[in-house]
Design a protein around this motif. Sequence first.
Motif, mmCIF file in Angstrom:
data_model
loop_
_atom_site.group_PDB
_atom_site.id
_atom_site.type_symbol
_atom_site.label_atom_id
_atom_site.label_comp_id
_atom_site.label_asym_id
_atom_site.label_seq_id
_atom_site.Cartn_x
_atom_site.Cartn_y
_atom_site.Cartn_z
ATOM 1 N N LEU A 121 -2.834 -1.118 7.314
ATOM 2 C CA LEU A 121 -1.772 -0.238 7.814
ATOM 3 C C LEU A 121 -1.810 -0.165 9.343
ATOM 4 O O LEU A 121 -0.771 -0.231 10.006
ATOM 5 C CB LEU A 121 -1.913 1.167 7.217
ATOM 6 C CG LEU A 121 -1.549 1.333 5.745
ATOM 7 C CD1 LEU A 121 -1.972 2.715 5.240
ATOM 8 C CD2 LEU A 121 -0.061 1.104 5.517
ATOM 9 N N ARG A 136 -7.194 -1.088 3.148
ATOM 10 C CA ARG A 136 -5.801 -0.641 3.166
ATOM 11 C C ARG A 136 -5.483 0.110 4.460
ATOM 12 O O ARG A 136 -4.423 -0.098 5.058
ATOM 13 C CB ARG A 136 -5.502 0.213 1.935
ATOM 14 C CG ARG A 136 -5.497 -0.635 0.664
ATOM 15 C CD ARG A 136 -5.016 0.141 -0.536
ATOM 16 N NE ARG A 136 -5.066 -0.678 -1.715
ATOM 17 C CZ ARG A 136 -4.137 -1.561 -2.084
ATOM 18 N NH1 ARG A 136 -3.065 -1.746 -1.338
ATOM 19 N NH2 ARG A 136 -4.268 -2.255 -3.186
ATOM 20 N N ARG A 168 0.576 4.946 0.683
ATOM 21 C CA ARG A 168 -0.332 5.859 1.384
ATOM 22 C C ARG A 168 -0.728 7.047 0.520
ATOM 23 O O ARG A 168 -1.825 7.563 0.624
ATOM 24 C CB ARG A 168 0.313 6.350 2.676
ATOM 25 C CG ARG A 168 0.567 5.252 3.665
ATOM 26 C CD ARG A 168 1.380 5.736 4.841
ATOM 27 N NE ARG A 168 1.715 4.616 5.703
ATOM 28 C CZ ARG A 168 1.782 4.697 7.007
ATOM 29 N NH1 ARG A 168 1.564 5.842 7.618
ATOM 30 N NH2 ARG A 168 2.078 3.645 7.718
ATOM 31 N N ARG A 176 -0.704 -3.536 10.848
ATOM 32 C CA ARG A 176 0.759 -3.664 10.763
ATOM 33 C C ARG A 176 1.429 -2.872 11.877
ATOM 34 O O ARG A 176 2.334 -3.378 12.546
ATOM 35 C CB ARG A 176 1.258 -3.163 9.399
ATOM 36 C CG ARG A 176 2.767 -3.262 9.254
ATOM 37 C CD ARG A 176 3.270 -2.593 7.960
ATOM 38 N NE ARG A 176 4.655 -2.892 7.730
ATOM 39 C CZ ARG A 176 5.678 -2.342 8.388
ATOM 40 N NH1 ARG A 176 5.453 -1.450 9.332
ATOM 41 N NH2 ARG A 176 6.921 -2.676 8.123
ATOM 42 N N GLN A 177 1.002 -1.644 12.056
ATOM 43 C CA GLN A 177 1.580 -0.795 13.103
ATOM 44 C C GLN A 177 1.409 -1.434 14.478
ATOM 45 O O GLN A 177 2.354 -1.498 15.271
ATOM 46 C CB GLN A 177 0.880 0.564 13.061
ATOM 47 C CG GLN A 177 1.334 1.546 14.106
ATOM 48 C CD GLN A 177 0.613 2.868 13.899
ATOM 49 O OE1 GLN A 177 0.829 3.525 12.889
ATOM 50 N NE2 GLN A 177 -0.245 3.228 14.834
ATOM 51 N N THR A 230 0.828 -1.206 0.000
ATOM 52 C CA THR A 230 0.000 0.000 0.000
ATOM 53 C C THR A 230 0.860 1.253 0.000
ATOM 54 O O THR A 230 1.729 1.423 0.851
ATOM 55 C CB THR A 230 -0.944 0.014 1.215
ATOM 56 O OG1 THR A 230 -1.868 -1.072 1.074
ATOM 57 C CG2 THR A 230 -1.706 1.321 1.321
#
Length: 186
Positions: free
Chosen positions: A68, A64, A28, A71-72, A26
């Motif tokens: 994100l 998406r 951003r 993942r963080q 992705t």
Amino acid sequence: MVKQTAQDRYRVQRWMNVCPTEYQRTDRRKLPKPARERMADILKWKPTKTGLILAGPTGAGKSRLAWLLARQLYFDGLGVVAFTALQFEHACAVQFGAGDGERWVYDLTQTELLFLDDFGKGRFTDRTEAELFGIVETRTSWNRPILITTNLTGKQLAQQAQRADRGAALARRLREFCDVVVIPGA
């Protein structure tokens, strides 16, 4: 330059097995404008006793943004288990068919963050819907967060359930125990 440990490499490799390749890529800057405008606030979200629902039309960037965020949180040390609606349906059938369903459901109620992408897409079997309801009920009553993306409103979700009483109760729990961020279409 920071040297990467074996544990760091393991976490990166494990994440690559959790997050679909396309979502790993992705960019951003290429997200639709409404998603970019909400990205900073969404990425500030921390799992507490409430979950997070990203709602809106297809193509708005919900999945998406959720990947994100997942993942963080994962690289901050949180355990993340993720499913699309179809993957959840399939896993439920496989786990119960193998005799491991009860353990699988228990594990999903205990994981630090459960991420359900495209929540409400497809028609679940009565068994899958019942297990999903049980997982959501347990997680919300024990203040364990859920991250959800969906195209549906609560009313639409309730209407598509196999049993009306279960659908209404599921929608109510999600509304009560989750913050909702609407991502409008591009």
